[in-house]
Scaffold this motif. Structure first.
Motif: not given
Ligand SMILES: [Cu+2]
Length: 335
Positions: A55-61, A86-91
């Motif tokens: 989550i940190f990487s998503f927000v920061k980068y 999105v598919l990869i992330l959910v799985v």
């Protein structure tokens, strides 16, 4: 920073050697209740850390990702990319969670016995068929996007541009008034004719050689790629376009620019990105940077590969037409 990385690496290697040698010294060790508990909790803690880091990487980068697509075709590419991610992330979120959670939940506890469960055809069918259907769907969707992007045959009056790669720079040639590129061959390279254009071909005379690529907004551009020496890769990230440049053959890619350079400079994501870059540059005492589209080489083609780039300017069609009218043709340049 590099020194710190080396120190960390040395520590990791030392720990690994120590662990390996201590395994060799094992005779027989039985995990105690306390060991099992510690390992179980460590798994849970690592699981939380893992998600936190994600989550940190998503927000920061997220800021270092590319801004909106600057080509019409790039939009369908971006949608494909988003759907896949999105598919990869959910799985990924579900399976990793279960992995860490089960390792914690079913840690060794005295007198608890593992259930012997040989197999379940139903379960195996589900975890084979579901991924197969989802992946087949993704592949078909990807193929249809690929076919759409790679087939420029329905374009009305496309602009034909040759992009010529060599160690370590780019040149380009517009097809001129007849919109047909003259023949070219590496054997014709001589003096100012740096792209080896065949001047005995009548289509070549009105071709326009340039060192800076300008493209009209809203008109399909068909790129023909050639290479003089080794494999290069023409990479235009803002347009979501990339194609290998192969010595001895002509490769092709087409897209329709949808945002002029000026419009892209006013895009929120571009502004945020440029501000970030300029903050770093200011700290280093370097000049401020202004956004420009770039053609980059994306194939490691030699020592100066990193610097193989050409500026691309996208402008309104009338500005482009006015500019191209003032450029010299091959006949004017070579003769
Ligand atoms: Cu290259």
């Amino acid at each position: 920073m590099t020194a710190l990385l080396y120190i960390l690496l040395a520590i990791v290697v030392a720990v690994a050697i120590w662990q390996v040698t201590s395994i060799l010294n094992f005779k027989s060790v039985i995990a105690t209740e306390k060991d099992n508990n510690t390992q179980g909790i460590l798994f849970a803690v690592f699981g939380v850390f893992f998600y936190g880091l994600m989550i940190f990487s998503f927000v920061k980068y997220s800021i270092i990702l590319l801004p909106d697509s600057a080509s019409v075709e790039g939009e369908s590419y971006d949608t494909l990319y988003m759907v896949t991610m999105v598919l990869i992330l959910v799985v990924q979120a579900i399976t990793q969670f279960l992995l860490f959670y089960f390792a914690f939940k079913y840690r060794g506890i005295k007198d608890r016995k593992a259930l012997f469960y040989a197999d379940s055809h139903k379960l195996e069918l589900i975890w084979t068929v579901v991924p197969a259907v989802v992946l087949a769907g993704l592949v078909l969707y990807g193929l249809s996007v690929w076919v759409d992007v790679m087939d420029p045959s329905d374009a009305e009056n496309p602009l034909i541009v040759e992009v010529y790669a060599k160690q370590f720079s780019w040149e380009a040639r517009y097809a001129g008034e007849d919109n047909e590129l003259g023949l070219a061959n590496v054997r014709n390279i001589k003096g100012i004719n740096t792209m080896g254009v065949d001047m005995s071909d009548k289509n070549a005379l009105d071709d326009i050689p340039v060192r800076e690529l300008r493209l009209p907004k809203g008109r399909k551009v068909i790129f023909k790629f050639r290479s003089q020496d080794v494999l290069h890769s023409a990479y235009m990230p803002h347009f979501r376009a990339q194609m290998n440049c192969v010595p001895g053959m002509v490769t092709q890619f087409a897209f329709t620019p949808s945002l002029t350079t000026e419009e892209m400079r006013l895009n929120d994501k571009t502004i945020a990105k440029v501000d970030g870059i300029n903050k770093i540059r200011a700290e280093k005492g370097e000049d401020t940077y202004e956004f420009d589209y770039l053609l980059l080489c994306n194939k490691i083609c030699g020592s100066s590969h990193y610097n193989m780039q050409m500026k691309i300017i996208v402008e309104e069609e009338e500005d482009f037409n006015a500019w191209i009218k003032n450029q010299k043709t091959m006949a004017q340049v070579v003769q």
